[in-house]
Design an enzyme around this catalytic site. Structure first.
Site, short mmCIF file in Angstrom:
data_model
loop_
_atom_site.label_atom_id
_atom_site.label_comp_id
_atom_site.label_asym_id
_atom_site.label_seq_id
_atom_site.Cartn_x
_atom_site.Cartn_y
_atom_site.Cartn_z
N GLU A 435 45.11 36.02 82.79
CA GLU A 435 43.65 36.20 82.83
C GLU A 435 43.23 36.83 84.16
O GLU A 435 42.20 36.50 84.74
CB GLU A 435 42.97 34.84 82.62
CG GLU A 435 41.55 34.87 82.06
CD GLU A 435 41.36 35.75 80.85
OE1 GLU A 435 42.07 35.53 79.85
OE2 GLU A 435 40.53 36.67 80.92
C1 LIG Z 1 52.98 33.18 79.70
C2 LIG Z 1 52.09 34.37 79.73
C3 LIG Z 1 51.05 34.47 78.81
C4 LIG Z 1 50.22 35.60 78.79
N1 LIG Z 1 49.27 35.73 77.82
C5 LIG Z 1 48.66 36.94 77.65
C6 LIG Z 1 47.85 37.20 76.51
O1 LIG Z 1 47.63 36.34 75.67
N2 LIG Z 1 47.33 38.45 76.36
C7 LIG Z 1 47.55 39.44 77.28
O2 LIG Z 1 47.06 40.54 77.08
N3 LIG Z 1 48.30 39.22 78.38
C8 LIG Z 1 48.86 38.00 78.58
N4 LIG Z 1 49.66 37.78 79.69
C9 LIG Z 1 49.81 38.84 80.67
C10 LIG Z 1 49.12 38.53 81.98
O3 LIG Z 1 47.73 38.55 81.82
C11 LIG Z 1 49.64 39.56 83.00
O4 LIG Z 1 50.98 39.19 83.29
C12 LIG Z 1 48.79 39.60 84.26
O5 LIG Z 1 47.55 40.17 83.95
C13 LIG Z 1 49.42 40.43 85.37
O6 LIG Z 1 49.92 41.65 84.90
P1 LIG Z 1 51.43 42.05 85.25
O7 LIG Z 1 52.31 40.93 84.87
O8 LIG Z 1 51.72 43.38 84.68
O9 LIG Z 1 51.46 42.17 86.84
P2 LIG Z 1 51.06 43.46 87.77
O10 LIG Z 1 49.78 44.05 87.28
O11 LIG Z 1 52.25 44.33 87.83
O12 LIG Z 1 50.79 42.75 89.13
C14 LIG Z 1 51.85 42.21 89.95
C15 LIG Z 1 51.25 41.62 91.22
O13 LIG Z 1 50.55 42.63 91.95
C16 LIG Z 1 49.21 42.27 92.20
N5 LIG Z 1 48.35 43.45 92.03
C17 LIG Z 1 48.35 44.35 91.02
N6 LIG Z 1 47.42 45.29 91.23
C18 LIG Z 1 46.80 44.98 92.39
C19 LIG Z 1 45.76 45.57 93.15
N7 LIG Z 1 45.11 46.66 92.74
N8 LIG Z 1 45.39 44.96 94.31
C20 LIG Z 1 46.00 43.85 94.72
N9 LIG Z 1 47.00 43.25 94.06
C21 LIG Z 1 47.40 43.80 92.90
C22 LIG Z 1 48.88 41.20 91.18
O14 LIG Z 1 47.92 40.29 91.67
C23 LIG Z 1 50.23 40.52 90.96
O15 LIG Z 1 50.41 39.51 91.92
C24 LIG Z 1 50.43 36.62 79.75
C25 LIG Z 1 51.45 36.50 80.70
C26 LIG Z 1 52.28 35.40 80.68
C27 LIG Z 1 53.39 35.34 81.68
#
Ligand SMILES: Cc1cc2nc3c(=O)[nH]c(=O)nc-3n(C[C@H](O)[C@H](O)[C@H](O)COP(=O)(O)OP(=O)(O)OC[C@H]3O[C@@H](n4cnc5c(N)ncnc54)[C@H](O)[C@@H]3O)c2cc1C
Length: 591
Positions: A435
């Site tokens: 989220e």
């Molecule tokens: C168990 C689980 C359930 C989930 N359920 C859902 C779901 O139901 N529906 C859905 O759509 N998604 C879901 N997700 C996905 C989740 O919302 C994403 O994993 C999350 O939004 C982060 O995206 P990412 O993993 O690609 O990380 P990234 O976007 O690659 O980010 C990695 C890190 O970099 C930081 N970061 C990225 N961009 C920036 C920036 N511009 N400035 C500063 N910091 C930054 C982030 O804070 C994070 O710490 C789920 C994930 C998990 C693990």
């Protein structure tokens, strides 16, 4: 085996002694009389502690299993889900015309805390459905609402939110899932979504996926994203279920926690979808329900902290180790219980003061949502929009820390799975990530929300604190609260000023301090909540309450927060004022 006791008394205290919900003129609040909310909370408390909580460890150990495209949920989940449905709990705060009970969101939130604490993984099946139904309610056509909402409000059909793809999480502009328009007005969706919570299971007759995708030829990046309804089974004109749609679960993720919730890779192979809201305005549609979804996740952090604390407290009273340095408390036994030791007390007080302060913070936030939606109060809407990243980020970061503190109270036993304490920490961990990861919440707070509407909402918050302090400065017993709150609020204003003076010329100066700002803000919010609770408890004592011990305990816990936790604001301010240099000094190659 851990246990869970529903905190109905404390929820009642916040709703009535602190927030005075039934005196409010927000539509629907007059119904929230103490006897009524007590009956609802007691009933929910029974269901969550007796039926749902015992399935928490079962879900953790069994997990979900994918067999020939079908996801099997852990033993007992189906029966408990049936019971939740029969009780009408999923529709508590949904509109009556779709089968809900139209209760205010604040009551839904109080009930929701108990569900999340009892079993976060299980509760997510209905939580995601609530989110998807809210989006259809806000953006659907009448026909879409009539087709989907009655079944989703009752959880006969569940819902999901599909944003994430393998190469795009935070940066949704990179999205590749395609939605091609068809002659009949529908769309064919093709692409892969990952990490989709509750994406596939058999507890409901149908699953309504809300999917973000791009219509070919639309604007580049995030501006070209639209939102679609993609049912697992297509729905016929008479409302009965038709053919299986082209959406399947390709894989279940192996993960750190929330094992009882199915986290799915969802493959869309020319699946039929129906546009929800307007073309290319998918993010706007998502954002309208983001406040609620993020508050719900903030609540997960708080809820895991509460159940972990309850078990740590019981252990600290039971486990005999060492002697009280001021004199034995259990002279006939071989040792005193852990709770006599000041350092164990510190851990318990950290947890207790966080949980009770956080509970008030969430319910206060939920009451702002009611004001915004039910009373169409624009100021409340602005204020909750500002507070949302704080509720989500601060409560989940701190909530996770508190599950670790609870584990620490158990010593080595906290590390052993049999005691169940590691599950609370593992389950709480995800709330810091999904989220919108907490770093991104902090970015939203500092980069967007602070300056929103010319900084009007943050000024309104400062005014709220200032007015509270001046109204209560001469009230006997309040100096212990008003003085530290004033100081913490000054730290918050100084941090805001630092961003105003430096953020424009060097955005990194603001962004390097964003996480500290979110935490600084969170502490001030809990400081305000503890001050409000102190005022309520002093009043109850003044009025000769028969429950003096409860209110004396509140005051002592509040004083702990003000003296031991709130001073963290000075540290966060110092870090913020150190600017970008210490954070950004190294070239990427130098790491
Ligand atoms: C168990 C689980 C359930 C989930 N359920 C859902 C779901 O139901 N529906 C859905 O759509 N998604 C879901 N997700 C996905 C989740 O919302 C994403 O994993 C999350 O939004 C982060 O995206 P990412 O993993 O690609 O990380 P990234 O976007 O690659 O980010 C990695 C890190 O970099 C930081 N970061 C990225 N961009 C920036 C920036 N511009 N400035 C500063 N910091 C930054 C982030 O804070 C994070 O710490 C789920 C994930 C998990 C693990």
């Amino acid at each position: 085996m851990p246990s869970y006791t529903a905190p109905t008394k404390d929820l009642q205290y916040v709703l009535h002694d602190v927030l005075h919900v039934s005196d409010s003129d927000v539509p629907g609040y007059a119904e929230l009389e103490p006897d009524f909310t007590s009956a609802v909370l007691e009933e929910a408390g029974k269901l969550t502690s007796e039926v749902i909580a015992p399935l928490n460890a079962v879900g953790d150990t069994e997990g979900c299993k994918l067999e020939n495209g079908v996801v099997r949920v852990p033993t007992g989940f189906q029966e408990a889900f049936d019971q939740v449905r029969e009780g009408g709990w999923p529709g508590l705060d949904m509109p009556e015309e779709y089968g809900g009970q139209n209760m205010p969101y604040v009551l839904g939130t109080a009930v929701g805390e108990m569900f999340s604490a009892a079993n976060q993984a299980f509760t997510m099946y209905q939580g995601l459905t609530h989110g998807a139904a809210s989006a259809i309610l806000a953006h659907g056509s009448d026909e879409q609402k009539d087709t989907y909402l009655p079944k989703m409000v009752s959880c006969q059909w569940t819902g999901t939110m599909n944003l994430t793809e393998p190469h795009c999480g935070t940066d949704l502009g990179l999205m590749r899932t395609k939605a091609e328009p068809q002659d009949d007005g529908t769309y064919k969706l093709t692409g892969q979504k990952i990490f989709i919570s509750s994406g596939e299971h058999e507890m409901a007759e149908n699953i309504i996926h809300l999917v973000l995708a791009k219509i070919p030829g639309g604007p580049e990046g995030i501006k070209g994203v639209s939102l679609f309804i993609v049912p697992k089974f297509l729905v016929k004109d008479d409302g009965s279920l038709g053919d299986r749609n082209g959406v399947t679960c390709g894989k279940l993720e192996e993960k750190m926690g929330i094992h009882g919730n199915s986290t799915c890779v969802m493959n869309y192979d020319g699946a039929t979808g129906y546009l929800l809201g307007q073309e290319h305005k998918g993010m706007r549609a998502m954002f309208t329900m983001m406040n609620e979804a993020r508050i719900g996740v903030g609540m997960q952090g708080l809820a895991q902290a509460d159940v972990a604390y309850q078990n740590a407290l019981a252990y600290a009273k039971d486990r005999l180790q060492g002697r009280d340095v001021t004199g034995a408390k259990n002279p006939d036994g071989p040792a005193d219980p852990l709770i006599v030791h000041p350092d164990v007390r510190r851990m318990l007080m950290d947890q207790k003061s966080f949980v009770e302060g956080g509970r008030a913070f969430i319910l206060w936030g939920a009451s702002l949502i009611d004001k915004a939606h039910r009373a169409e109060d624009k100021d409340a809407d602005g204020l909750i929009s500002l507070m949302t990243p704080v509720i989500k980020g601060f409560l989940t970061d701190e909530g996770f820390d508190m599950t670790i503190t609870a584990q620490q109270v158990f010593g080595g036993h906290g590390y052993i799975e049999e005691w169940g304490m590691s599950q609370f920490a593992r389950d709480a961990r995800i709330a810091m990530i999904y989220e919108g990861a907490n770093g991104v919440q902090a970015l939203d707070l500092v980069g967007r929300k602070l300056a929103q509407d010319g900084g009007k909402h943050v000024m309104a918050y400062f005014d709220l604190v200032k007015t509270f302090c001046s109204d209560n400065k001469d009230v006997e017993g309040m100096a212990d609260f008003v003085e530290p709150l004033k100081k913490a609020s000054k730290d918050l204003q100084a941090a805001g000023m630092y961003f105003m003076q430096n953020g424009m010329k060097n955005p990194n100066a603001a962004l390097s301090g964003s996480n500290d700002f979110m935490h600084l803000f969170g502490h001030v919010c809990l400081g305000l909540m503890w001050s409000m609770m102190a005022r309520a408890s002093l009043k109850a004592l003044e009025d000769g309450t028969p429950d003096a011990a409860f209110h004396e305990t509140k005051l002592a816990t509040g004083r702990y927060y003000m003296t031991r936790r709130l001073p963290a604001t000075a540290m966060h301010l110092a870090r913020i004022e150190s600017g970008a240099d210490p954070v950004m000094a190294l070239d990427a190659e130098a790491f």
